[in-house]
Design an enzyme around this catalytic site. Structure first.
Site, PDB file in Angstrom:
ATOM      1  N   SER A 131      36.200  48.556  30.585  1.00  0.00           N
ATOM      2  CA  SER A 131      37.347  48.102  31.368  1.00  0.00           C
ATOM      3  C   SER A 131      37.283  48.745  32.740  1.00  0.00           C
ATOM      4  O   SER A 131      36.751  49.855  32.898  1.00  0.00           O
ATOM      5  CB  SER A 131      38.656  48.498  30.673  1.00  0.00           C
ATOM      6  OG  SER A 131      39.767  48.344  31.543  1.00  0.00           O
ATOM      7  N   TYR A 143      43.690  55.632  27.227  1.00  0.00           N
ATOM      8  CA  TYR A 143      42.914  54.388  27.215  1.00  0.00           C
ATOM      9  C   TYR A 143      41.771  54.463  28.219  1.00  0.00           C
ATOM     10  O   TYR A 143      40.616  54.128  27.901  1.00  0.00           O
ATOM     11  CB  TYR A 143      43.831  53.212  27.535  1.00  0.00           C
ATOM     12  CG  TYR A 143      43.106  51.901  27.719  1.00  0.00           C
ATOM     13  CD1 TYR A 143      42.566  51.239  26.627  1.00  0.00           C
ATOM     14  CD2 TYR A 143      42.962  51.335  28.977  1.00  0.00           C
ATOM     15  CE1 TYR A 143      41.896  50.031  26.781  1.00  0.00           C
ATOM     16  CE2 TYR A 143      42.303  50.127  29.150  1.00  0.00           C
ATOM     17  CZ  TYR A 143      41.769  49.481  28.050  1.00  0.00           C
ATOM     18  OH  TYR A 143      41.106  48.283  28.217  1.00  0.00           O
TER      19      TYR A 143
END
Length: 239
Positions: A131, A143
């Site tokens: 990501s 994350y």
């Protein structure tokens, strides 16, 4: 690896980017092995693609081991499954951090470890869905750390004899945000999962090490590497 591969294992294969990858691969003549937690969605997609469903929760040790056994027989392993969490780090519980790391980072590492000998023997490949958050994002510390770790892991195993491709997408229009919380940033604008799937599969076919979707997001990574102070100032301003 000849293209398309005969068999590919896709984690997070029941929806979003994983489903888009399965559809694209099946259309090219590949048999996808679809791994996910939603048995109904997996079954429906397997019927659509001619693939095989494998229901498993990758945060459960025994179920991860079962998927690792299946990964040993494929020519392409796509580590796509992942979850997010948004909010101040102090609001997370220890269990939430543990689950996030288990799914986003530990599972891809374990599956890749299990598949590497056979992938090397068959001339196969491995891919990771990271990501743009890997560069560091406000209120997504845990994350972002898992996605940065995934990127570093990919870079580290690239010299072990198996081509490795990592895709770093921005916001993608999937159910990811239903679970993580609504996406509220004005940019980057969310893109369809089919766009990410097409870019990733093209990169795998060409053995491209790393791609960003959309491509201009690569600028954030370059600025972070070349001008870390400037990057941090921009990150504080734009989140």
């Amino acid at each position: 690896m000849r293209w398309p591969p005969r068999r590919a294992l896709i984690t997070g294969g029941s929806s979003g980017i994983g489903a888009a990858l399965a559809i694209e691969l099946a259309a090219a003549g590949c048999e996808p092995l679809l791994v996910g937690r939603d048995a109904d969605r997996l079954g429906a997609l397997a019927r659509r693609t001619g693939g095989r469903p494998l229901r498993a929760d990758l945060t459960v040790r025994d179920e991860l081991a079962r998927v690792a056994d299946a990964a040993a027989g494929v020519e392409l392993l796509i580590n796509n499954a992942g979850a997010g969490w948004h909010g101040p780090l102090g609001a997370m519980t220890a269990g939430q951090i543990s689950d996030l790391v288990a799914l986003n980072l530990t599972a891809p590492m374990e599956l890749t470890r299990a598949a590497m000998p056979e992938l090397s023997h068959r001339g196969g490949q491995v891919a990771f869905v990271s990501s743009i958050a890997a560069v560091g994002v406000h209120h997504e510390a845990a994350y972002a750390a898992t996605k940065a770790g995934l990127r570093a892991f990919a870079d580290s195993i690239r010299a072990e004899g198996v081509p490795v491709t990592t895709v770093l997408p921005g916001a993608v229009r999937t159910g990811f945000f239903d679970r993580r919380g609504a996406y509220t940033r004005r940019f980057p604008r969310p893109i369809p999962p089919e766009q990410v799937a097409r870019v990733l599969l093209t990169a795998i076919e060409r053995e491209t090490p790393e791609v960003f979707v959309p491509s201009w997001l690569g600028l954030a990574s370059r600025v972070r590497g070349a001008l870390p102070g400037t990057f941090r100032l921009l990150a504080r301003r734009f989140g």
